[in-house]
Each structure stands twice: as structure tokens, then as C-alpha cells.
Scaffold this motif. Sequence first.
Motif, short mmCIF file in Angstrom:
data_model
loop_
_atom_site.label_atom_id
_atom_site.label_comp_id
_atom_site.label_asym_id
_atom_site.label_seq_id
_atom_site.Cartn_x
_atom_site.Cartn_y
_atom_site.Cartn_z
N CYS A 1 0.84 -1.20 0.00
CA CYS A 1 0.00 0.00 0.00
C CYS A 1 0.87 1.25 0.00
CB CYS A 1 -0.92 0.01 1.22
SG CYS A 1 -2.00 1.46 1.31
N THR B 1 -2.01 -1.00 -3.92
CA THR B 1 -3.08 -0.04 -3.67
C THR B 1 -2.43 1.30 -3.37
OG1 THR B 1 -4.55 -1.73 -2.76
CG2 THR B 1 -5.02 0.56 -2.17
N TYR C 1 3.99 -1.06 3.55
CA TYR C 1 3.51 0.28 3.20
C TYR C 1 4.68 1.09 2.66
CZ TYR C 1 -0.72 -0.88 5.75
OH TYR C 1 -1.88 -1.48 6.16
#
Length: 433
Positions: free
Chosen positions: A7, A35, A129
Amino acid sequence: MKYKKICFISPPFYSHFNPLLVLAKSFQEHGAEVTVGCSIEFKEKILEEHLNFYEIDISSNKNIGEGEHTIQPDTERIRLEEFFESTKKGAIETLITQSRHRKADMLYNPQELVDKIKAIDDSLAADLYVVDILSYSVTLSLYALGLPFITFCPPHPNTIPKEGDYFNVPKSWPTAIAIEEKELRGLEQVSTQTQKEFTEVFNNLITENKSVKKISNAFSLVSDIAVIYNYFDFNNSEKNEEQPKRIFIGNSFKAATLNGEWLEKIDTKEKIIMITLGTFLSNRKDVLEKLILGVREIHPNVLLIVSAGSHAEELKKYHSHNTIIESFIPQIALMPYVDTVVFHGGCNTLTEAMYYGKEMVILPFSSDQFNIAYDVEKNKLGSVLDPNNFSKEELANAFNDREEISTESLQYWKSISRKRGADYAAKQIVKVD
């Protein structure tokens, strides 16, 4: 470990979103499900790249292309005007103003953001992340929640202060920027206070949310896995065998094709000079006007292309058969055709110009631009001028004095840029079976 679900969380700033999006696409192409979390204004661009979109606002301040025309709350507009005014007073005053604005700019609702990041993690169950270095609240949230993350640094590496350094205070200055010692001490004091305030906010929230280790400097908090710099390793600092990895990629932009209309516009045997001061600093109409008049007098026959932002209509009076003035120009697509780039020292324009091996004239106003201008000058890659005080003679010298620029050095770093890019980082982070 192979990271399968990643992400990216992007600030709603055009100049930071674009390189982060290119990096995200590279991670996807190397096998990860990606994402991108960002504000709704950037949804379409994310979906165009066939990446997943997650709506999240991480800043009340936004820049979706032209800084002063982006819809902003009144408080943000006031601070933006304060910033523009400070640039007219010089480097120190600008950096002091920016340092004082940092808490409002970059520490947006930290407790609320922890809850938002927790919701993202519950929904996506990401393995990793990726966060922009200037998204301090996101870094704080990830650290407090104990989630694995990588730091992406689109600006100059010195944006992350080392032990003993000051945040937002250049370690070295280009020779064109005159700095008085007393003023510099004042900037260091403001920086120290800002660092103290940020770090207190960080540590208070860390204590409330999780029993993780407190930190000594909020601005130095980065990933313990890897830091990816959208910059060049001028100081031989890359470390891939240590933790965190330090990866210098040299560019993170998507090449673009120039359309037929523009190809007709630039159909000339003369040299081409491009002036671009970025989405925010194109606000400095006085500097743009001075540059246009100066270039036209020094080089009457060159083709001059100017990105003038909101002042395009006012500056159209200088439009001619060999002077193109537009509010927006296709900068990346134009770059291969340009001979010299005159710009503010922004990292994106630097990496684009270096990728295509273009001569540079830099007029640094703020932020990391002084560090970038210093590196360009030190490595003989271009010339540097004081945007508030350059003379016609200095501008002429910047264009004509080739002794200060090393073609060999420019070609060397161009070759480094071509060998790296976003894929270089993705290959090292995403473990391919």
C-alpha cells in the motif's frame, strides 16, 4: 520475504504524487498487488495505471497542479501567501517561514490519522507500506502501529537530517546565495524549536497508542527496511547490505510523447530554452518576467518556452513567433528537445533534465532547492543564480560560460540515471521467486 500486497500512501501534492505513482507502478510490474491511498482528486490518475485506489486525506493542504489555484481552506491560502512573500525576502526568511508552517502543513490530525491507517490495515492486510518522507503523520501512524513500511524521499536526501544536522537548514549553499552568519543562526534556532515541537507530538502519541520506543527526532524517523531516494548518489552513500537499505534511483517519472501541435511549435533549427519554476513558484511573476526579458536580449534567436502558471495571460504580451508562454507546458515530453532548462531547483525537474543530459540554470527559492543547487554546482552540472538578485550579465554568463559545466560529468550522471529509475528500487524490494 516476498511482499505481495503493498500500500502506497501519497500526499495530495502533484510534485510528490507523480514520482510515487511511477514507483507504485514498478512495484506492480514486479508482481505485487498495489493499492495507492490518496485524496479523491488523484483517483482517476491512479485507476488509469490499473492500480487499486483507497481514498484517504492525509493533509488539509493540497496541490493538484497549479498551487495557488487549488481549492484551499482560508488558513492554507493565508500561509501560502506568507510563503510567496517570504521568497521575495531571500533564502533565510523563506526557510524560517517554511519551518514555522511545518506543523500545520505536515502534522495533520495525527491521532485521527492513526485510526485511518488502522482501518486501511484492517481492510487491506498489506504486507508493506510505502510512505512519502513529508507525510510525517503517516510515518508516525505506521511506526506507532508497528506496521512495516518503506520511506520514499522525493526531495533532496538532506531532507532527512542526520545526527547533529538541522531540519530544513542546508548543509552547504551555492555560491550565488549570500548568507549572513547571524541570519543562519536564527534559522537554526527556529529549526530546533520546530524539531522539538514535532518530536513532542510524536512521542505523546506513541505513548498513547503503543508501547514502542520513543524517538529523538521526528524528522529523522524513517523505515528500518529501506529508504528510497529519488536522487543521485553524489556522495557514495548507497548501502544495500545494511538495514535500512539506502537506494538511490535517480528518476521516477514516466516518459511522455509530444503531440503534433507542440512538434509544430518547436520545429526550429535554433536552440530551445525552457523556463519552468514549478507549480507553486510560478507565482513569482517578477522573476518570470525578468527571465523572459533577459533571455530575449541575450539570445534573440532561440526558441523560448515558458511555463507561467496563473500569470500566463499577463505575460502573453511577450509572446512572439519564438516565445511561447503557456499556463501549462508538457514538460516531460518537451525535455528531450530542449537545450537548456531554467528552473527553481525542484527535484522532479532536476531528474528529468539529468535523464536527458540537459544543461541547467537553477534559481533556488526554498526547501531543498538550495541543497540541489549546491550539488549541481559542485558537480559542474549547471549554473546557479540568486532568483531575487541576478543581473543581466550574470544570466548571460550562466548561459554562455561553459567552463563551469562539465559535459563529461553531465553525461556520466545521465548514464547513471538511465540505468536506474523506479524499477531499480522495485527489484531490490519486491523479492521475485
